[in-house]
Design a protein around this motif. Structure first.
Motif, mmCIF file in Angstrom:
data_model
loop_
_atom_site.group_PDB
_atom_site.id
_atom_site.type_symbol
_atom_site.label_atom_id
_atom_site.label_comp_id
_atom_site.label_asym_id
_atom_site.label_seq_id
_atom_site.Cartn_x
_atom_site.Cartn_y
_atom_site.Cartn_z
ATOM 1 N N ALA A 25 0.827 -1.209 0.000
ATOM 2 C CA ALA A 25 0.000 0.000 0.000
ATOM 3 C C ALA A 25 0.861 1.259 0.000
ATOM 4 O O ALA A 25 1.948 1.287 0.578
ATOM 5 C CB ALA A 25 -0.900 -0.001 1.226
ATOM 6 N N ALA A 26 0.342 2.291 -0.656
ATOM 7 C CA ALA A 26 1.031 3.580 -0.713
ATOM 8 C C ALA A 26 0.005 4.695 -0.896
ATOM 9 O O ALA A 26 -1.097 4.464 -1.395
ATOM 10 C CB ALA A 26 2.023 3.597 -1.867
ATOM 11 N N TYR A 27 0.379 5.890 -0.471
ATOM 12 C CA TYR A 27 -0.439 7.082 -0.698
ATOM 13 C C TYR A 27 0.007 7.747 -1.995
ATOM 14 O O TYR A 27 1.205 7.878 -2.233
ATOM 15 C CB TYR A 27 -0.229 8.118 0.416
ATOM 16 N N ILE A 28 -0.939 8.232 -2.792
ATOM 17 C CA ILE A 28 -0.608 9.042 -3.961
ATOM 18 C C ILE A 28 -0.268 10.441 -3.467
ATOM 19 O O ILE A 28 -1.067 11.066 -2.765
ATOM 20 C CB ILE A 28 -1.794 9.103 -4.948
ATOM 21 N N THR A 29 0.920 10.928 -3.816
ATOM 22 C CA THR A 29 1.322 12.277 -3.404
ATOM 23 C C THR A 29 1.317 13.262 -4.566
ATOM 24 O O THR A 29 1.401 14.470 -4.358
ATOM 25 C CB THR A 29 2.717 12.270 -2.747
ATOM 26 N N GLY A 30 1.232 12.746 -5.792
ATOM 27 C CA GLY A 30 1.185 13.613 -6.962
ATOM 28 C C GLY A 30 1.442 12.817 -8.218
ATOM 29 O O GLY A 30 1.511 11.594 -8.196
ATOM 30 N N TRP A 31 1.594 13.523 -9.349
ATOM 31 C CA TRP A 31 1.847 12.859 -10.620
ATOM 32 C C TRP A 31 2.407 13.832 -11.627
ATOM 33 O O TRP A 31 2.364 15.036 -11.448
ATOM 34 C CB TRP A 31 0.580 12.222 -11.188
ATOM 35 N N VAL A 43 3.454 8.464 -11.474
ATOM 36 C CA VAL A 43 2.757 8.757 -10.226
ATOM 37 C C VAL A 43 3.791 8.800 -9.113
ATOM 38 O O VAL A 43 4.774 8.056 -9.131
ATOM 39 C CB VAL A 43 1.649 7.721 -9.891
ATOM 40 N N TYR A 44 3.590 9.703 -8.183
ATOM 41 C CA TYR A 44 4.476 9.849 -7.031
ATOM 42 C C TYR A 44 3.740 9.303 -5.822
ATOM 43 O O TYR A 44 2.569 9.638 -5.590
ATOM 44 C CB TYR A 44 4.843 11.310 -6.811
ATOM 45 N N VAL A 45 4.414 8.444 -5.062
ATOM 46 C CA VAL A 45 3.777 7.792 -3.923
ATOM 47 C C VAL A 45 4.675 7.827 -2.695
ATOM 48 O O VAL A 45 5.896 8.006 -2.796
ATOM 49 C CB VAL A 45 3.428 6.313 -4.229
ATOM 50 N N LYS A 46 4.046 7.633 -1.548
ATOM 51 C CA LYS A 46 4.772 7.411 -0.296
ATOM 52 C C LYS A 46 4.245 6.104 0.260
ATOM 53 O O LYS A 46 3.046 5.963 0.522
ATOM 54 C CB LYS A 46 4.526 8.541 0.701
ATOM 55 N N GLU A 47 5.149 5.142 0.403
ATOM 56 C CA GLU A 47 4.755 3.819 0.895
ATOM 57 C C GLU A 47 4.270 3.890 2.331
ATOM 58 O O GLU A 47 4.726 4.722 3.116
ATOM 59 C CB GLU A 47 5.918 2.841 0.777
#
Length: 69
Positions: A25-31, A43-47
């Motif tokens: 799982a990860a949060y979408i932080t941008g793209w 896509v930019y994510v933070k796990e």
């Protein structure tokens, strides 16, 4: 142009939780939008793991795609 979850058809926004092909799982932080027809963008994510790594991935890693390309 909208970022869409391929399985559910739901629009994905920053802050949404997504899962990669391994189930992590990860949060979408941008793209970054695709720059031309042959591009998928990123896509930019933070796990959500203990380490909380941030990264940049192809949308398909998280089962996402751009609608309106």
């Amino acid at each position: 142009m909208r970022l869409i979850n391929e399985k559910t058809g739901a629009e994905v926004n920053t802050g949404d939780v997504v899962h990669d092909f391994r189930g992590k799982a990860a949060y979408i932080t941008g793209w970054a939008l695709p720059k031309h027809a042959g591009s998928t963008g990123r896509v930019y994510v933070k796990e959500m793991s203990d380490q909380g790594f941030s990264g940049e991935y192809y949308p398909s890693v998280y089962g996402l795609k751009w609608e309106g390309v």
